[in-house]
Design a protein around this motif. Structure first.
Motif: not given
Lengths: 464, 464
Positions: B341, B344-345, B347-349, B351-352, B354, B374
């Motif tokens: 988890x 994943x979280x 990676x989400x932050x 990606x946004x 980058x 965030x």
């Protein structure tokens, strides 16, 4: 360095921040807002491009935003609205005085109006439509009748065409005599008597050719028409693949109904990339930095929930081997390494596959060859990292059989990762689901489950 | 549906495969190659765009590729070379007969020649340069003297300019009298007496304006010049941000030296996106589907090695708590969920972040606000999924304190994921390292280490 209209407020240095908003300018603008200095604000905003003003509005907080808009007011340009991202745009529309909004919208070109309208909620749409002249409103409503994300939404209705049998001289005379040429056009589209496009001539070539030459003789060799219901992603692909600058849009009978220009295609390409990138990371693609905390949390939660389920699934596999772990705790220490390597290798293959599907580089023609290649790569790196990890485990725990188990588990997991990384996006694409949307969690589920199962299963058989 | 030059061989249906190479055509082409039927091959290839022929060559195997090229030979067009990806291009250059290669290269425009040359090894470069006319060779060599990935490499040297004091009539007469206008041009660049660009006029507007109007009066309001040493990524950003169609390139003294057009900027934008996407997944960005297995495996191995180190680091954390796990095997079952988890979280932050750095949406102006947001999102989703997972663990293992531990660990890990996901790419950007390149492994290392440490540490304190 920028000459011409001096671009104060934009960083033109040559490092990574080129074209980013300059911090001092933003501070000066916010100060002007604070002290209610309308003239100073107008002066600071004057050199900024509409796209930069939109960025500025997105970057400041909602309170400053509303005050800035009220103070800027009369100067507010329709193009700023076009450039704003959805959430902030709706907010701005509600803050703007109705007459300022009406003025702003009337300045826009037909495709920009449609772009603006399609993201708005019903009441905001009505506000904008009400501000338009009758002819423009009807045109906008017709554009909105085409499917979302279709060529019909993207095109401009203003086209410049000429009968295919004309000469260069006739075309030039006609253009020179026209009263209402569109703002930007680069090509003259040649049409047959039934208004079907048969080719195009670039304005540059027209200028460089003698009057008596038939237009047909200087028409470009490559020519693409876009069906009005084609998905905008395919439109963008066609522009990129065939280096189009503009392309005529045709209806079901092949008749010319509009034209799409490369700047719109470039914007779509950029959006599609952003969408792919965010989707692969499990982020709601409509999210933006100016969303509220609750909106953002909700946008991320969907994917985290999916991930929770798949993680629990992987944990069931571990639970199944709880007795094995109980007898050798080193297994619990090492098992995340196998899963992590599998997840990484799977993500690599998946990303390459998703990209290759998007660029039409992976087709039925080479799918089998690419599949075999990916499996071979997985096996090769599996052996390499299996040996490496066996060595590390050997030094760490000094149990030769444990080294053998983690080595073999690594090979099998990396092969499974390759299989999952390529077959899952291909299968999703086959069923017309965007491979970027759902590949991630499926692939890591496969690698986690396989990784834990193989490693713990082998350990149970060999070690205990 | 495509009219004009009939595009046989390309799928024009409206589903996802629009513009992909048609399988039957590929089969027919390969059959023509098999039976050595030169005329049939030429007939089948004739309707294909150079970009599609390039795709075809990339998709078939090296053996068929070489046979096809030898049979196609005389018909081989320089543009196909431009469209090919690096690896296949080198192969094709070696297979082509020297005279055919020379003919093919001489057809290309100056920027395409440079594009072709810059990816080639020294001996292949010499082959191509040798095939060029003297003037073209000197021009190409000069272009190659500019830094890689700079505006100087991207620009065309053929420009159309006019003194700023001219009228529309003068400009039209001048253009009509010119013998050597470039193939494609869309704007006339206005220059001062020292050849510094001061604005531009679109050809469309020129056509629609009366002869006596000064060019200055119909010059576009927005105007950007590109410094010759600007990075091509920034060039592409400027085109997208300011909706440029073409832009003059200037040297250190602000003098006009060339022009960049939007189709080149669009190609750069697409490449940059691909690079970001592949880099974030830890794939060598120069890799392609036509690389050999060994090349591909090597390109992926670098990142897998980095991942192995970070995974081992996380395992050290687990090993530190080996005694704790030994006393309660449920911890080994649940710990990957917390780490997953968090990963994943994070990676989400990431990606946004980058993406926001690339689009200049995240700047010093709003960094603090985005950071706070965030962290709040991480905390909010941490509480949500902490509660959910506590419930699941409660049902599964029936140990209330274990539920409490996993709930609290989830909150802390998701907050750490948010922090890592935003601070790591921002820090890399600060040090001029592409945030897409190295964020992934750093972020998941943070989430793995924090996840395992918090969960097992809390468990050790509370449960045993």
């Amino acid at each position: 360095m920028t000459t011409g209209k001096e671009q104060a407020g934009i960083d033109h240095s040559r490092d990574d921040d080129a074209y980013a908003l300059d911090r001092n300018t933003v501070a000066a603008i916010l100060y002007a807002v604070d002290v209610d200095d309308r003239d100073r604000l107008a002066e600071l905003m004057e050199p900024l491009h509409a796209a930069d003003i939109a960025d500025l509005l997105e970057q400041i907080n909602p309170y400053d935003r509303a005050r800035l808009i009220r103070l800027y007011d009369r100067e507010f340009d329709g193009e700023i609205l076009s450039e704003l991202e959805e959430g902030v745009r709706e907010e701005v529309i509600r803050v703007l005085r109705p007459d300022v909004l009406a003025d702003a919208v009337r300045d826009l070109e037909s495709d920009d109006v449609v772009d603006l309208l399609e993201d708005l909620e019903e009441p905001d749409q009505e506000t904008i439509l009400g501000a338009l002249e009758d002819a423009e409103r009807v045109a906008a409503q017709q554009a909105l009748s085409y499917p979302e994300n279709s060529a019909g939404r993207l095109m401009q209705r203003e086209v410049v065409m000429a009968p295919e049998h004309w000469t260069v001289g006739q075309a030039i005379d006609h253009l020179r005599a026209s009263e209402d040429l569109p703002e930007d056009f680069y090509h003259i589209i040649l049409v047959d008597p039934r208004l079907r496009p048969v080719g195009y001539v670039t304005l540059g070539k027209l200028m460089g050719t003698k009057r008596e030459v038939p237009l047909k003789d200087i028409a470009e060799e490559e020519f693409q028409t876009i069906p009005i219901d084609q998905d905008e992603e395919d439109v963008a692909y066609a522009f990129k693949q065939y280096h189009l600058i503009s392309a005529p849009v045709v209806d079901q009978d092949g008749r010319l109904v509009g034209v799409i220009t490369i700047d719109d295609a470039m914007a779509v390409l950029d959006e599609e990339h952003e969408e792919d990138m965010l989707r692969m990371a499990g982020v709601d693609e409509d999210s933006s930095l100016s969303d509220t905390i609750a909106e953002t949390a909700r946008g991320r939660a969907t994917w985290l929930l999916v991930n929770l389920f798949t993680a629990i699934l992987a944990s069931f596999v571990i639970d199944f081997f709880a007795d094995t772990i109980d007898q050798m705790v080193a297994l619990a220490v090492l098992m995340p390494i196998v899963a992590s390597m599998g997840g990484n290798a799977g993500t690599q293959t998946m990303t390459v596959t998703v990209r290759a599907i998007a660029t039409r580089d992976l087709t039925a023609n080479n799918a089998l060859r690419v599949l075999v290649r990916e499996i071979s790569v997985g096996a090769l790196n599996g052996v390499l990292f299996g040996l490496l990890m066996a060595l590390v485990a050997g030094i760490w725990f000094g149990v030769p059989m444990l080294s053998a188990v983690i080595g073999v588990a690594m090979v099998l997991t990396l092969v499974a990762a390759a299989l999952g990384g390529i077959l899952i996006p291909m299968a999703l694409d086959k069923f017309n689901i965007d491979p970027a949307l759902a590949s991630g969690p499926f692939v890591t589920t496969v690698t986690d489950v396989v990784g834990f199962f193989v490693f713990l299963g082998l350990a149970g058989m060999v070690l205990l």
